[in-house]
Design an enzyme around this catalytic site. Structure first.
Site, mmCIF file in Angstrom:
data_model
loop_
_atom_site.group_PDB
_atom_site.id
_atom_site.type_symbol
_atom_site.label_atom_id
_atom_site.label_comp_id
_atom_site.label_asym_id
_atom_site.label_seq_id
_atom_site.Cartn_x
_atom_site.Cartn_y
_atom_site.Cartn_z
ATOM 1 N N ARG A 34 64.154 15.624 2.188
ATOM 2 C CA ARG A 34 64.937 14.949 1.141
ATOM 3 C C ARG A 34 65.603 13.677 1.661
ATOM 4 O O ARG A 34 65.830 12.737 0.897
ATOM 5 C CB ARG A 34 65.984 15.907 0.563
ATOM 6 N N ILE A 60 68.830 11.098 -7.819
ATOM 7 C CA ILE A 60 67.888 12.101 -7.338
ATOM 8 C C ILE A 60 68.487 13.439 -7.745
ATOM 9 O O ILE A 60 69.675 13.691 -7.532
ATOM 10 C CB ILE A 60 67.673 11.998 -5.809
ATOM 11 N N SER A 61 67.683 14.297 -8.359
ATOM 12 C CA SER A 61 68.208 15.526 -8.951
ATOM 13 C C SER A 61 68.729 16.503 -7.903
ATOM 14 O O SER A 61 68.322 16.482 -6.737
ATOM 15 C CB SER A 61 67.129 16.221 -9.783
ATOM 16 N N GLN A 62 69.614 17.375 -8.355
ATOM 17 C CA GLN A 62 70.113 18.475 -7.542
ATOM 18 C C GLN A 62 68.927 19.333 -7.075
ATOM 19 O O GLN A 62 68.062 19.690 -7.877
ATOM 20 C CB GLN A 62 71.069 19.315 -8.394
ATOM 21 N N PRO A 63 68.849 19.670 -5.797
ATOM 22 C CA PRO A 63 67.716 20.461 -5.305
ATOM 23 C C PRO A 63 67.472 21.755 -6.083
ATOM 24 O O PRO A 63 66.316 22.128 -6.317
ATOM 25 C CB PRO A 63 68.084 20.728 -3.845
#
Length: 211
Positions: A34, A60-63
């Protein structure tokens, strides 16, 4: 990061119906770097389970959300996947480990160009990045086994439903911009009819472009 994802999966199992995610998805989440997909000033937070700014008003989205959406898509090795909203390229990279081919569209040119370069540098040869309005999909490569939309739409775009293969799945946040939306699972049945299910309240940046 992985422990946080696992904990959140357990916490949300009542809403999602998932006490655990597919082991293949979790393995890929632990493999994709990431830190390669975040700006330099966000590197100290790269492996926190939270969305991060990537410029141009995007994130960037939350994992956890990346893992959940990937799991819901049920991607198999021979599948062809469409992603609407490339952003940094992180979600596309995750999908690339599971699918035969990933086609991803980004409307913000600098982000799309950076993502293309980044994915090429990291060796994701089965990902193609296109600059354009993802609302209309990418008809040239349709139909798709799975479609992931990484920005909130006010409704499910009809072009994307048309480009989804019978038996395919679309995962999309639906709702008003800058408000709580619902992550939706859209399934196209073998007879061409569509069924939808609400999965979880989410907060995504809005889908931009022509309607």
């Amino acid at each position: 990061m992985m422990e946080e994802i696992t904990a959140l999966v357990r916490e949300t199992r009542t809403e999602t119906g998932k006490p655990a995610l597919d082991e293949r998805v979790m393995a890929v989440m632990g493999k994709v770097p990431r830190h390669e997909f975040v700006p330099a000033d966000q590197l100290p937070r790269a492996y926190q389970n939270r969305p991060l700014p990537i410029g141009h008003g995007q994130t960037i989205s939350q994992p956890y959300i990346v893992a959940l959406m990937t799991d819901l898509a049920r991607v198999e090795p021979g599948h062809k996947v469409l992603e609407v909203g490339t952003g940094s390229g992180y979600q596309a990279a995750v999908m690339a480990h599971l699918a035969r081919a990933v086609y991803t569209i980004e409307i913000i040119e600098p982000l799309g160009l950076q993502a293309r370069q980044r994915l090429q540098k990291l060796g994701y040869d089965n990902v193609q990045v296109r600059l354009g309005d993802g609302y209309h999909g990418w008809e040239e490569h349709a139909p798709y086994d799975a479609i992931l939309v990484t920005a909130a739409a006010s409704h499910i775009p009809p072009p994307l439903i048309r480009q989804l293969k019978a038996g395919g799945r679309m995962v999309i946040p639906v709702g008003a911009a800058f408000m709580v939306q619902q992550l939706m699972l859209v399934e196209k049945n073998r007879d061409g009819t569509v069924s939808t299910r609400q999965i979880l309240p989410v907060a995504f940046v809005p889908l931009t472009g022509q309607r």
